[in-house]
Design a protein around this motif. Structure first.
Motif, PDB file in Angstrom:
ATOM      1  N   PRO A 256      48.585 -38.546 -34.875  1.00  0.00           N
ATOM      2  CA  PRO A 256      47.170 -38.373 -35.231  1.00  0.00           C
ATOM      3  C   PRO A 256      46.772 -39.138 -36.487  1.00  0.00           C
ATOM      4  CG  PRO A 256      48.096 -36.269 -34.546  1.00  0.00           C
ATOM      5  CD  PRO A 256      49.237 -37.221 -34.671  1.00  0.00           C
ATOM      6  N   SER A 257      47.655 -39.151 -37.498  1.00  0.00           N
ATOM      7  CA  SER A 257      47.351 -39.908 -38.717  1.00  0.00           C
ATOM      8  C   SER A 257      47.311 -41.402 -38.424  1.00  0.00           C
ATOM      9  CB  SER A 257      48.397 -39.625 -39.802  1.00  0.00           C
ATOM     10  OG  SER A 257      48.391 -38.253 -40.157  1.00  0.00           O
ATOM     11  N   ALA A 258      48.232 -41.857 -37.583  1.00  0.00           N
ATOM     12  CA  ALA A 258      48.239 -43.268 -37.208  1.00  0.00           C
ATOM     13  C   ALA A 258      46.961 -43.630 -36.454  1.00  0.00           C
ATOM     14  CB  ALA A 258      49.463 -43.580 -36.356  1.00  0.00           C
ATOM     15  N   ALA A 259      46.494 -42.706 -35.616  1.00  0.00           N
ATOM     16  CA  ALA A 259      45.256 -42.957 -34.874  1.00  0.00           C
ATOM     17  C   ALA A 259      44.063 -43.039 -35.820  1.00  0.00           C
ATOM     18  CB  ALA A 259      45.034 -41.857 -33.843  1.00  0.00           C
ATOM     19  N   LEU A 260      44.030 -42.163 -36.837  1.00  0.00           N
ATOM     20  CA  LEU A 260      42.952 -42.217 -37.821  1.00  0.00           C
ATOM     21  C   LEU A 260      42.974 -43.553 -38.559  1.00  0.00           C
ATOM     22  CD1 LEU A 260      43.055 -38.627 -39.388  1.00  0.00           C
ATOM     23  CD2 LEU A 260      41.289 -39.570 -37.895  1.00  0.00           C
ATOM     24  N   GLY A 261      44.172 -43.962 -38.981  1.00  0.00           N
ATOM     25  CA  GLY A 261      44.294 -45.238 -39.680  1.00  0.00           C
ATOM     26  C   GLY A 261      43.927 -46.410 -38.795  1.00  0.00           C
ATOM     27  N   GLY A 262      44.380 -46.367 -37.531  1.00  0.00           N
ATOM     28  CA  GLY A 262      44.061 -47.439 -36.597  1.00  0.00           C
ATOM     29  C   GLY A 262      42.569 -47.530 -36.314  1.00  0.00           C
ATOM     30  N   GLY A 263      41.935 -46.361 -36.219  1.00  0.00           N
ATOM     31  CA  GLY A 263      40.489 -46.348 -36.002  1.00  0.00           C
ATOM     32  C   GLY A 263      39.737 -46.951 -37.173  1.00  0.00           C
ATOM     33  N   ALA A 264      40.188 -46.635 -38.393  1.00  0.00           N
ATOM     34  CA  ALA A 264      39.538 -47.189 -39.588  1.00  0.00           C
ATOM     35  C   ALA A 264      39.713 -48.700 -39.650  1.00  0.00           C
ATOM     36  CB  ALA A 264      40.118 -46.538 -40.841  1.00  0.00           C
ATOM     37  N   VAL A 265      40.921 -49.175 -39.336  1.00  0.00           N
ATOM     38  CA  VAL A 265      41.177 -50.624 -39.341  1.00  0.00           C
ATOM     39  C   VAL A 265      40.333 -51.320 -38.277  1.00  0.00           C
ATOM     40  CG1 VAL A 265      42.913 -52.399 -38.883  1.00  0.00           C
ATOM     41  CG2 VAL A 265      43.491 -50.420 -40.305  1.00  0.00           C
ATOM     42  N   ALA A 266      40.242 -50.701 -37.084  1.00  0.00           N
ATOM     43  CA  ALA A 266      39.453 -51.288 -36.005  1.00  0.00           C
ATOM     44  C   ALA A 266      37.977 -51.366 -36.386  1.00  0.00           C
ATOM     45  CB  ALA A 266      39.624 -50.469 -34.731  1.00  0.00           C
ATOM     46  N   PHE A 267      37.480 -50.321 -37.030  1.00  0.00           N
ATOM     47  CA  PHE A 267      36.080 -50.310 -37.448  1.00  0.00           C
ATOM     48  C   PHE A 267      35.808 -51.422 -38.463  1.00  0.00           C
ATOM     49  CE2 PHE A 267      32.851 -48.879 -40.510  1.00  0.00           C
ATOM     50  CZ  PHE A 267      31.752 -48.765 -39.662  1.00  0.00           C
ATOM     51  N   LEU A 268      36.717 -51.555 -39.442  1.00  0.00           N
ATOM     52  CA  LEU A 268      36.535 -52.595 -40.455  1.00  0.00           C
ATOM     53  C   LEU A 268      36.634 -53.991 -39.847  1.00  0.00           C
ATOM     54  CD1 LEU A 268      38.555 -51.061 -43.438  1.00  0.00           C
ATOM     55  CD2 LEU A 268      36.063 -51.293 -43.233  1.00  0.00           C
ATOM     56  N   ALA A 315      38.797 -32.816 -32.821  1.00  0.00           N
ATOM     57  CA  ALA A 315      38.909 -31.957 -34.007  1.00  0.00           C
ATOM     58  C   ALA A 315      40.371 -31.675 -34.332  1.00  0.00           C
ATOM     59  CB  ALA A 315      38.149 -30.657 -33.781  1.00  0.00           C
ATOM     60  N   GLN A 316      41.171 -31.372 -33.301  1.00  0.00           N
ATOM     61  CA  GLN A 316      42.587 -31.069 -33.530  1.00  0.00           C
ATOM     62  C   GLN A 316      43.327 -32.276 -34.081  1.00  0.00           C
ATOM     63  OE1 GLN A 316      44.828 -28.739 -30.582  1.00  0.00           O
ATOM     64  NE2 GLN A 316      46.343 -30.373 -30.553  1.00  0.00           N
ATOM     65  N   TYR A 317      43.165 -33.417 -33.418  1.00  0.00           N
ATOM     66  CA  TYR A 317      43.839 -34.633 -33.879  1.00  0.00           C
ATOM     67  C   TYR A 317      43.374 -35.020 -35.280  1.00  0.00           C
ATOM     68  CZ  TYR A 317      45.433 -35.570 -29.076  1.00  0.00           C
ATOM     69  OH  TYR A 317      46.029 -35.508 -27.853  1.00  0.00           O
ATOM     70  N   GLY A 318      42.059 -34.957 -35.481  1.00  0.00           N
ATOM     71  CA  GLY A 318      41.516 -35.388 -36.764  1.00  0.00           C
ATOM     72  C   GLY A 318      42.004 -34.534 -37.918  1.00  0.00           C
ATOM     73  N   PHE A 319      41.911 -33.227 -37.784  1.00  0.00           N
ATOM     74  CA  PHE A 319      42.298 -32.354 -38.893  1.00  0.00           C
ATOM     75  C   PHE A 319      43.813 -32.283 -39.058  1.00  0.00           C
ATOM     76  CE2 PHE A 319      37.909 -31.133 -38.658  1.00  0.00           C
ATOM     77  CZ  PHE A 319      37.595 -30.796 -39.968  1.00  0.00           C
ATOM     78  N   TYR A 320      44.555 -32.355 -37.960  1.00  0.00           N
ATOM     79  CA  TYR A 320      46.013 -32.432 -38.090  1.00  0.00           C
ATOM     80  C   TYR A 320      46.392 -33.720 -38.820  1.00  0.00           C
ATOM     81  CZ  TYR A 320      50.972 -32.316 -36.783  1.00  0.00           C
ATOM     82  OH  TYR A 320      52.347 -32.288 -36.820  1.00  0.00           O
ATOM     83  N   GLY A 321      45.761 -34.819 -38.440  1.00  0.00           N
ATOM     84  CA  GLY A 321      46.057 -36.099 -39.086  1.00  0.00           C
ATOM     85  C   GLY A 321      45.714 -36.102 -40.551  1.00  0.00           C
ATOM     86  N   ILE A 322      44.579 -35.484 -40.905  1.00  0.00           N
ATOM     87  CA  ILE A 322      44.208 -35.377 -42.323  1.00  0.00           C
ATOM     88  C   ILE A 322      45.229 -34.548 -43.080  1.00  0.00           C
ATOM     89  CG2 ILE A 322      42.514 -34.366 -43.902  1.00  0.00           C
ATOM     90  CD1 ILE A 322      40.371 -35.151 -41.799  1.00  0.00           C
ATOM     91  N   GLY A 323      45.615 -33.401 -42.503  1.00  0.00           N
ATOM     92  CA  GLY A 323      46.615 -32.561 -43.150  1.00  0.00           C
ATOM     93  C   GLY A 323      47.945 -33.276 -43.317  1.00  0.00           C
ATOM     94  N   PHE A 324      48.337 -34.044 -42.304  1.00  0.00           N
ATOM     95  CA  PHE A 324      49.596 -34.780 -42.374  1.00  0.00           C
ATOM     96  C   PHE A 324      49.570 -35.800 -43.507  1.00  0.00           C
ATOM     97  CE2 PHE A 324      52.879 -37.768 -41.027  1.00  0.00           C
ATOM     98  CZ  PHE A 324      53.875 -36.926 -40.546  1.00  0.00           C
ATOM     99  N   LEU A 325      48.459 -36.516 -43.650  1.00  0.00           N
ATOM    100  CA  LEU A 325      48.334 -37.488 -44.739  1.00  0.00           C
ATOM    101  C   LEU A 325      48.368 -36.784 -46.096  1.00  0.00           C
ATOM    102  CD1 LEU A 325      45.597 -39.843 -43.264  1.00  0.00           C
ATOM    103  CD2 LEU A 325      48.026 -40.373 -43.588  1.00  0.00           C
ATOM    104  N   GLU A 326      47.722 -35.619 -46.187  1.00  0.00           N
ATOM    105  CA  GLU A 326      47.768 -34.852 -47.435  1.00  0.00           C
ATOM    106  C   GLU A 326      49.185 -34.403 -47.746  1.00  0.00           C
ATOM    107  OE1 GLU A 326      43.326 -32.779 -47.454  1.00  0.00           O
ATOM    108  OE2 GLU A 326      44.956 -31.852 -46.321  1.00  0.00           O
ATOM    109  N   GLY A 327      49.926 -34.006 -46.718  1.00  0.00           N
ATOM    110  CA  GLY A 327      51.304 -33.594 -46.924  1.00  0.00           C
ATOM    111  C   GLY A 327      52.211 -34.729 -47.356  1.00  0.00           C
ATOM    112  N   LEU A 328      51.940 -35.910 -46.820  1.00  0.00           N
ATOM    113  CA  LEU A 328      52.735 -37.080 -47.197  1.00  0.00           C
ATOM    114  C   LEU A 328      52.539 -37.458 -48.659  1.00  0.00           C
ATOM    115  CD1 LEU A 328      52.398 -39.504 -44.140  1.00  0.00           C
ATOM    116  CD2 LEU A 328      54.396 -38.148 -44.800  1.00  0.00           C
ATOM    117  N   THR A 329      51.348 -37.215 -49.179  1.00  0.00           N
ATOM    118  CA  THR A 329      51.018 -37.652 -50.541  1.00  0.00           C
ATOM    119  C   THR A 329      51.082 -36.517 -51.558  1.00  0.00           C
ATOM    120  OG1 THR A 329      48.663 -37.316 -50.066  1.00  0.00           O
ATOM    121  CG2 THR A 329      49.560 -39.513 -49.695  1.00  0.00           C
TER     122      THR A 329
END
Length: 339
Positions: A256-268, A315-329
């Motif tokens: 999910p975090s990778a998908a969030l990052g990939g989506g941001a890169v694709a948008f940019l 919602a599940q993927y997005g918030f799980y991905g956000i939480g995962f990134l927070e946990g990594l940092t």
């Protein structure tokens, strides 16, 4: 081996540990179901371990034949360990204080455990919404029964046969007590403590048997706020657990975090090129995934509410991905609840 097959041999002693915290509205339902087991009354006990509740949990527990212990401020992992410490039985079973178990629960778990091979640490099964739970909770239950809603986790009732797995949900499990003498829950962990323990057990060559017929009822998230909070919390804890071990515990957890990052890169990239190229492709891929999950949920629920599955998945993927990134940092790799 059933009781009849064993002749006059007594059934194994079983201790059932229920970890609770501010569960006055639901723990009575749990204990009532445990009191109604077909397993012989003199061969099992119920132990409730409380993390320091501020509501009427203790008063409710006092109405039942159960030991009550308090680990004030204790994590779920610490409370589970305390339960293991105060019991003396051949098998230790766990369910949660927002669950209810069928009358044959212990009988079924013990019979499977007695016949299990030496490398089997325990037996588990699925958890499903209560029949009278809100429609949203039932929708969540059906979603988690799909491969995209649960990552194929054996908590899903979509697994329709008995099979060996690396982990099961701790709201529906029985362990060989000898295994728990050597391997304990991490007392620092408040979310994902079962996944962390089961990872270490799998590294030691142990496995669980998953039986889809041994199911418990579980009160799942009843609204979008609690659903997203739980998803974020799981992502946060899983990242910190994996940081501690230095390896993936569940292969799909970073996706999910990778998908969030990939989506941001694709948008940019599309924004820079001033043309819609990558974002539409990602959107199409998501639509295909969510359409498949929607079809599975509709087949299970037969309800038009299945049309909300794409929103819930996002919602599940997005918030799980956000939480995962927070946990990594996060500064401290010890996985507690979100700050």
């Amino acid at each position: 081996m059933t009781e009849a097959q064993a002749g006059d041999a007594p059934d194994p002693l079983v201790s059932v540990v229920v970890v609770t915290y501010n569960s006055a509205p639901t723990v009575g339902e749990t204990l009532s179901s445990l009191a109604a087991q077909t397993y012989p009354d003199d061969r099992y006990e119920i132990v409730v371990v409380d993390g320091g509740s501020s509501d009427d949990t203790e008063r409710v527990v006092a109405e039942y034949d159960a030991e009550f212990h308090v680990v004030d401020g204790g994590t779920i992992g610490a409370c589970r360990n305390h339960g293991i410490d105060v019991v003396d039985a051949e098998y230790v079973a766990f369910t949660d204080s927002d669950c209810a178990v069928p009358a044959t629960w212990l009988r079924s778990l013990v019979d499977r455990m007695v016949d299990a091979a030496d490398h089997i640490a325990g037996i588990g099964g699925p958890n499903r919404p209560f029949p009278d739970d809100p429609a949203f909770a039932k929708l969540v239950g059906s979603l988690q029964g799909t491969v995209f809603g649960s990552g194929g986790s054996p908590q899903s009732h979509a697994i329709d046969r008995v099979r060996e797995v690396r982990s099961v949900a701790c709201c529906n499990v029985i362990y060989d007590a000898a295994v728990l003498e050597k391997h304990r829950f991490d007392g620092d962990i408040n979310v994902g403590e079962d996944a962390e323990l089961h990872f270490r057990l799998s590294e030691a060559g142990l496995r669980f048997l998953f039986d889809p017929k041994i199911a418990v009822s579980h009160h799942l998230s009843s609204d979008i706020a609690s659903f997203t909070k739980k998803a974020r919390s799981y992502g946060y804890s899983m990242a910190r657990i994996q940081r501690r071990h230095g390896k993936l515990i569940r292969w799909y957890s970073p996706l999910p975090s990778a998908a969030l990052g990939g989506g941001a890169v694709a948008f940019l990239a599309d924004l820079t090129a001033q043309r819609a190229r990558y974002v539409p492709l990602l959107a199409l891929a998501y639509l295909l995934v969510s359409a498949y999950a929607t079809a599975q949920v509709y087949r299970d629920r037969r309800s038009p509410l299945a049309l909300f599955v794409p929103v819930l998945l996002a919602a599940q993927y997005g918030f799980y991905g956000i939480g995962f990134l927070e946990g990594l940092t996060a500064a401290d790799p010890v996985p507690q609840e979100l700050p």
